[in-house]
Each structure stands twice: as C-alpha cells, then as structure tokens.
Design an enzyme around this catalytic site. Structure first.
Site, PDB file in Angstrom:
ATOM      1  N   THR A   1       0.837  -1.187   0.000  1.00 16.25           N
ATOM      2  CA  THR A   1       0.000   0.000   0.000  1.00 16.25           C
ATOM      3  C   THR A   1       0.874   1.239   0.000  1.00 16.25           C
ATOM      4  O   THR A   1       1.908   1.250   0.661  1.00 16.25           O
ATOM      5  CB  THR A   1      -0.820   0.034   1.311  1.00 16.25           C
ATOM      6  OG1 THR A   1      -1.597  -1.147   1.374  1.00 16.25           O
ATOM      7  CG2 THR A   1      -1.712   1.250   1.403  1.00 16.25           C
TER       8      THR A   1
ATOM      9  N   GLY B   1     -10.119  -3.397   2.394  1.00 13.87           N
ATOM     10  CA  GLY B   1      -9.147  -3.373   3.494  1.00 13.87           C
ATOM     11  C   GLY B   1      -9.081  -2.027   4.189  1.00 13.87           C
ATOM     12  O   GLY B   1      -9.921  -1.150   3.982  1.00 13.87           O
TER      13      GLY B   1
HETATM   14  N1  GLY Z   1      -3.165  -2.470   3.746  1.00  7.84           N
HETATM   15  C1  GLY Z   1      -3.791  -2.774   2.552  1.00  7.84           C
HETATM   16  C2  GLY Z   1      -4.744  -3.889   2.599  1.00  7.84           C
HETATM   17  O1  GLY Z   1      -4.742  -4.669   3.527  1.00  7.84           O
HETATM   18  O2  GLY Z   1      -5.488  -4.007   1.683  1.00  7.84           O
END
Ligand code: GLY
Length: 349
Positions: A205, A235
């Site tokens: 991310t 998410g």
């Molecule tokens: N941190 C990004 C996700 O878990 O989608």
C-alpha cells in the site's frame, strides 16, 4: 500470547523516557513543509508532492498528486496494474483526508485509474464519505472519470497464473525475501520487494501524509489491496481511522500491511490519539503495533503491519511488526529513505 508482564514492563518503562520529551525524530529539527510516504518508492511519491508543497501549495493537493503518481506507475499492488483478487479482477481501495476532517474514500472500485481522485471528489461534492463497488464506479463515471478496460499487468498476470496452480488461500503477508531486502538496503529496490511472483499471497500500500507551509495536514492512501483476496474484500486503505487518519491539532498517520489487523484496532486513529497524549510519532506507532501483538503474538508473527506518523510540528516516525518496512521523508533539509524500527526480526528476511 505475549508474556503480559514483560509486555507491560516494556511499555511502561519506555514511555516516560521516549514520549514526553520533545523528541526530534532521527535527530532532525521539526520542519515544514514536509511529506512522508510508505516504502521505497515513497521517494518518487514525495518528489511529486514536493512540487506542490515547495510552492506553498496545500497538503491536500500534494498528497493527491503523490498518490496519483503511484497509481500510474506501479505494477503490483497499487492502481490498475496491481494484483487481482482470486477471481482475477483488480479492485482498488483509496482514501483521503484534509485538515478540517473532510474525508472521502472508495472501496473495491474497478476499472478506474485514479481512485484517490474519486475519493477526493466524493469528499468535496457529496454529503457522504465512502462509496464502494459498482456505486463507486458509477459515481466516478458520472463525474468524468473514464472506464478503463481491465488488462492485467505482466507482473500481475504472472503472479496470478502462479497462484492459480494451487489457488491456496493462505495469507503470508509481507514476509520479505532475501533478494528484496538486499535491493531495498541499496535504497532502490523494486517498489514492492515483499511481493513474490510465485503466487504466494502478499500485498502492499502507498500511504502518505504531509504538513504544508501553512501548517495544515492531509493524507492519502491507495492500493489494490491484498493479492488474491476474496472478491469484494475491502481493506484498511479505504477506511478512515484505519489506513489513514488526520487531526490537524495533533498529526496524521497511515498504515501498510495486513489491513485486517489494522482494522481490528482502528490503527491510524489509535496512533493519532497516542500522539495527542504526547507520545512522539515513533512511540505512538510502536504502541499501536504493540496492541496488535498483544492480541496474539502467534498471529502477529505471521503478518506485517507498519504505521507511519507525522505530527503537526513536523516530527515523524514509524514502527512495524516485522523488520523490512521502510519509509521516505522529504523536507527542505532532508530527502531520505529510513528503515522503520520493528518488533520482530524473525530471520525471514
Ligand atoms: N493495507 C492494505 C490492505 O490490507 O489491503
């Protein structure tokens, strides 16, 4: 379970030493403007944001520009070049927040190149904060965004084809491999060294937070989320208070890694609240990580979560469950990638 007594001792001993002093992170004096971003290619992301920040621009415009840059350029974990879900469909999560607690987000949006700008449009033109799936796409199309035909990027196709051989749904998040760590030590590795191309589940991310010359803060997050996720999974990166939180009176934080673990503790909101209590950005991130670990040491050892925070004095810091999380800083006096401190070095790197 983590030995509770040891855990509490560590936390309480560290607190007065590290938190209530005016900690200047990494020995640098607080400064503005400043932008901090997750991962190696945060350097390029920061450079985009800096074009705006260095011209007395608004932090909100800067973080959107940084996020758009990675949505255009990365083929693994962000934007339409990202890894697909288990049905072979790329779905994107993104959110944005400004100095006045205005915020917008999209979850599981498909075939739209710049989810961060859709999130901003929601924030600025609707009474809502979050749109998801088909509704988010419909809103984007109504507001001039173009629908892109889905074509998996070469790395995404390779990884997905490999994953399909077993179709094993067994998250093994951000466990970096040796080659990747060597590259990232040189500061110029591939953006997502934590990705395996043999189809093992992994993801990442881009999160960035900025303080502009006027003293205002904003943040942005964008991702294609966990590779090979169940279709429709959203998410932390789409959720205000999980993947991103900004409070101009205190600071801002963003997260990367296993979104579900961030969501269980409302991660970035927790980080900002720790900063409100007087903790430095690094200690605030560490305390949020400790909360995840405290729930289940066994589970935490199998995942990666990294928090990155910036307070409204321009001090920054990060902390991760596992070794391997890095972040990039850009200010008038500094342009650098730092390794985050971490709880475990399990030798997986
Ligand atoms: N941190 C990004 C996700 O878990 O989608």
């Amino acid at each position: 379970m983590l030995n509770r007594r040891k855990f509490l001792q560590l936390s309480t001993l560290a607190t007065p030493l590290l938190s209530f002093k005016n900690v200047l992170t990494n020995g640098k004096a607080p400064t503005k403007p400043i932008v901090v971003s997750t991962w190696n290619n945060g350097k390029e992301v920061n450079a985009e944001a800096w074009k705006i920040l260095s011209n007395n621009g608004r932090a909100l415009d800067a973080v959107e520009a940084g996020a758009r840059y990675v949505e255009d350029t990365i083929d693994c974990c962000i934007g339409l070049g990202g890894y697909p879900d288990r049905d072979g469909i790329v779905t994107l999560d993104s959110c944005i927040m400004d100095e006045n607690a205005n915020c917008g987000s999209v979850g599981a949006i498909e075939q739209i190149k710049h989810p961060i700008s859709v999130a901003r449009k929601i924030m600025e033109t609707t009474p809502h904060i979050m749109l998801v799936g088909d509704g988010a796409q419909q809103f984007a199309l109504e507001n001039g965004f173009e629908k892109q035909q889905q074509v998996l990027s070469d790395p995404a196709k390779k990884a997905y084809d490999n994953w399909l051989k077993k179709s094993e749904y067994k998250p093994e998040i951000n466990i970096e491999n040796k080659e990747a760590v060597e590259k990232s030590k040189k500061g110029n590795g591939p953006f997502a060294p934590q990705y395996f191309d043999d189809g093992r589940i992994n993801h990442d991310t881009m999160g960035l937070v900025a303080l502009d010359a006027s003293g205002n803060m904003s943040g942005a997050v964008t991702t294609s989320g966990m590779a090979f996720k169940i279709h429709g999974r959203v998410g932390d990166s789409a959720i205000i208070g999980d993947g991103l939180f900004v409070d101009n009176e205190v600071g801002a934080a963003t997260s990367s890694g296993m979104g579900e673990e961030v969501m269980r503790i409302c991660g970035t909101h927790v980080v900002v609240e720790y900063m409100r209590q007087g903790y430095s950005p690094e200690v605030a991130c560490k305390k949020a990580i400790e909360r995840i670990i405290h729930r289940s040491e066994e589970k935490a050892k199998k995942v990666q979560v990294g928090f990155l925070a910036l307070n409204n004095k321009g001090e920054y810091g990060a902390y991760a469950i596992q070794k391997g999380f890095v972040f990039a800083v850009k200010s008038n006096g500094e342009e650098k990638i730092y390794p985050a401190k971490y709880f475990y070095d399990l030798g997986v790197t």
